[in-house]
Design a protein around this motif. Structure first.
Motif, PDB file in Angstrom:
ATOM      1  N   UNK A  59       7.015  26.442  36.444  1.00 31.47           N
ATOM      2  CA  UNK A  59       7.902  26.987  37.620  1.00 31.47           C
ATOM      3  C   UNK A  59       7.167  26.854  39.028  1.00 31.47           C
ATOM      4  N   UNK A  60       5.652  26.993  39.061  1.00 30.96           N
ATOM      5  CA  UNK A  60       5.211  26.761  40.155  1.00 30.96           C
ATOM      6  C   UNK A  60       5.306  25.251  40.827  1.00 30.96           C
ATOM      7  N   UNK A  92      11.053  22.435  45.892  1.00 31.79           N
ATOM      8  CA  UNK A  92      12.414  22.709  46.183  1.00 31.79           C
ATOM      9  C   UNK A  92      12.083  23.663  47.458  1.00 31.79           C
ATOM     10  N   UNK A  93      13.344  23.910  47.975  1.00 33.52           N
ATOM     11  CA  UNK A  93      13.502  25.030  49.074  1.00 33.52           C
ATOM     12  C   UNK A  93      13.231  26.237  48.749  1.00 33.52           C
ATOM     13  N   UNK A  94      12.524  26.923  49.618  1.00 33.81           N
ATOM     14  CA  UNK A  94      12.341  28.390  49.375  1.00 33.81           C
ATOM     15  C   UNK A  94      13.599  29.304  48.662  1.00 33.81           C
ATOM     16  N   UNK A  95      13.411  29.964  47.543  1.00 31.24           N
ATOM     17  CA  UNK A  95      14.360  30.501  46.756  1.00 31.24           C
ATOM     18  C   UNK A  95      15.593  29.814  45.936  1.00 31.24           C
ATOM     19  N   UNK A 100      17.809  30.925  42.722  1.00 27.08           N
ATOM     20  CA  UNK A 100      19.471  30.830  42.808  1.00 27.08           C
ATOM     21  C   UNK A 100      19.864  29.922  41.766  1.00 27.08           C
ATOM     22  N   UNK A 101      19.175  28.927  41.346  1.00 28.93           N
ATOM     23  CA  UNK A 101      19.543  28.109  40.121  1.00 28.93           C
ATOM     24  C   UNK A 101      19.752  29.310  38.820  1.00 28.93           C
ATOM     25  N   UNK A 102      18.886  29.977  38.666  1.00 35.41           N
ATOM     26  CA  UNK A 102      18.768  30.815  37.732  1.00 35.41           C
ATOM     27  C   UNK A 102      19.795  31.893  37.630  1.00 35.41           C
ATOM     28  N   UNK A 147      13.245  43.139  44.984  1.00 39.75           N
ATOM     29  CA  UNK A 147      13.392  41.710  45.920  1.00 39.75           C
ATOM     30  C   UNK A 147      14.103  42.074  46.855  1.00 39.75           C
ATOM     31  N   UNK A 148      13.785  41.612  48.155  1.00 39.72           N
ATOM     32  CA  UNK A 148      14.424  41.930  49.294  1.00 39.72           C
ATOM     33  C   UNK A 148      15.742  41.078  49.533  1.00 39.72           C
ATOM     34  N   UNK A 149      15.422  39.597  49.402  1.00 36.21           N
ATOM     35  CA  UNK A 149      16.629  38.732  49.659  1.00 36.21           C
ATOM     36  C   UNK A 149      17.711  38.976  48.510  1.00 36.21           C
ATOM     37  N   UNK A 150      17.412  39.550  47.395  1.00 38.70           N
ATOM     38  CA  UNK A 150      18.570  39.918  46.616  1.00 38.70           C
ATOM     39  C   UNK A 150      19.248  40.959  46.783  1.00 38.70           C
ATOM     40  N   UNK A 151      18.271  41.886  47.150  1.00 42.22           N
ATOM     41  CA  UNK A 151      18.954  43.301  47.448  1.00 42.22           C
ATOM     42  C   UNK A 151      19.902  42.973  48.778  1.00 42.22           C
TER      43      UNK A 151
END
Length: 481
Positions: free
Chosen positions: A14-15, A21-24, A28-30, A88-92
């Motif tokens: 994953x790392x 890849x672009x951040x995030x 988003x794929x998952x 996770x702030x982005x997801x929230x």
């Protein structure tokens, strides 16, 4: 073939991928794969009610982004936050932006969370990721218990929260899922009991991981087994196809000999030699068997031996077979009578086929310890005896003494838990050994066929061991296509 990799290997992959890849993007794929699986399970997204159980890790982020996608399609989505300050702030933000609602998951808001779960059509378990250890904490365990009492379908993110990803152990409260959506590769816990029982159906979502190195587990499928099964050639005769010797049975347990021979006759070898006191019973049931009462050393040439089923306390026969310079499979009474140093010192391959109780006796631990940590138990036995070990059970495991991936087989059925079923498996495995397969391949292919045969024999109703043996040809034909 399905493979499962360790947490360490998955995280490294994953790392490596995230660095390119672009951040995030990976999350988003998952989330896209998770949302699609939830939508398929719901059938109708618009108007459905979803609850997300959100922990502090990336699994919580996956759940939140998937929830946002479903909210935009008209679902009513409520996120229960177990660690509000570490969510996770982005997801929230994505969930709130899509119209989702949020409630804390602590004791102070138990009523709101309980009401949301009670009304839910689907609950998404994003509490703990692959790094979770030791079962669920009290607040999460309380929510998991509420979910278990609800009518909602449960989807786990990557693996059910509370199970041990690398070992398949369940050391405390855990979520029971109807569906687990896992990313990139299977995790060992999804293939090994007891954790496998918590996963429900498993869907693998490809997120682009490149997994170098060796898998922890391998699960054979039809094509893998078909490639292993021996096929007679134009010039084959019964001796070229292999001869398997069966040293089994006693005056008290003649049926064990008959059942071991029944499995051996259906395993691909060209001939079966039987040695022991149950010769009359064997020849009456299977007249094609080559029966001898002169002992293993004088029975004639064989390419592999099976020893142990029903032999009682006949340690001399077990020792004589272990002294042969051909592959040997040891089962049942033979496991109790075999000298460990003799097994370790053999030059030819040895296969041991214990169930959990026999494995516990060999390891000097309780049966419960073996059943709770099956992967550790099979590896330890293989190392102690320098043998290939097939640990029978709801998921059959095959480990080699030299390490490497452990084979996992889940084709079986609880109906196989019947007297004599293991004797059939021993004969079948020994026959594949005699036909030239390696110890690991013979054990894995035999477990696969035996499990399928059990399903065909039972077909939803009780079946005896002889029924399982009779169904092996049907399983063989199925695998061969």
């Amino acid at each position: 073939m399905r493979t499962a990799y360790s947490v360490e290997t998955v995280r490294a992959a994953e790392r490596s991928l995230m660095a390119r890849l672009a951040e995030g993007a990976l999350m988003q794929r998952a989330a896209a794969g998770l949302a699609a699986a939830c939508a398929q399970l719901l059938r109708r997204v618009y108007g459905s009610r979803l609850v997300l159980l959100v922990g502090s890790g990336d699994n919580g982020g996956d759940a939140l982004y998937a929830g946002a996608r479903l909210a935009r399609r008209g679902a009513g989505v409520t996120a229960v936050l177990l660690a509000p300050e570490r969510t996770h702030q982005g997801g929230l933000a994505a969930l709130r932006g899509a119209g989702g609602t949020v409630v804390p998951g602590g004791p102070e808001s138990v009523g709101a969370a309980e009401e949301a779960i009670r009304r839910a059509d689907l609950v998404v378990d994003g509490i703990v990721g692959i790094g979770g250890k030791g079962g669920l904490r009290p607040d999460a365990a309380r929510l998991a218990a509420l979910v278990g009492q609800s009518r909602a379908a449960v989807v786990a993110v990557d693996l059910p929260s509370g199970v041990e990803a690398d070992t398949g152990e369940v050391l405390g409260p855990a979520v029971r899922a109807d569906l687990t959506v896992t990313f990139g590769t299977h995790k060992p816990a999804l293939l090994i009991d007891p954790a496998r029982e918590y996963a429900g159906s498993v869907r693998l979502v490809d997120i682009g991981l490149e997994l170098p190195g060796q898998a922890e587990l391998e699960a054979l499928q039809h094509a893998d087994v078909a490639a292993l099964l021996p096929l007679p050639q134009a010039e084959s005769d019964k001796y070229r196809r292999g001869v398997v010797g069966i040293a089994a049975g006693s005056a008290r347990y003649p049926g064990a000999a008959v059942l071991a021979v029944s499995g051996a006759l259906r395993g691909g070898a060209g001939a079966v030699r039987y040695v022991g006191p149950a010769g009359e019973a064997v020849i009456a049931r299977f007249p094609e068997t080559l029966v001898s009462d002169t002992g293993p050393a004088k029975a004639g040439r064989v390419q592999a031996w099976v020893v142990g089923p029903g032999v009682g306390d006949d340690a001399a026969t077990v020792a004589e077979v272990l002294g042969a310079d051909v592959p040997v499979l040891v089962d049942a009474d033979g496991l109790r009578l075999a000298d460990r140093d003799t097994v370790r010192g053999r030059g030819a391959p040895t296969v041991m086929t214990p169930h959990a109780g026999e494995a516990a006796a060999l390891l000097g631990v309780s049966r419960e310890e073996v059943e709770g940590a099956r992967l550790a138990a099979v590896r330890e036995l293989a190392a102690r005896y320098r043998a290939t070990v097939l640990l029978k059970g709801s998921t059959t495991l095959v480990a080699d003494a030299g390490g490497g991936p452990v084979l996992v087989n889940a084709t079986g059925t609880p109906w196989l838990a019947t007297a004599g079923s293991g004797d059939v498996l021993s004969g079948l495995s020994g026959s594949l050994l005699a036909s030239g397969l390696s110890a690991r391949d013979a054990a894995g292919a035999a477990a696969y066929l035996h499990g399928l045969a059990g399903r065909y024999a039972a077909d939803g109703a009780p079946a005896g061991a002889h029924d399982v043996a009779n169904a092996v040809p049907e399983a063989w034909r199925d695998v061969r296509g």
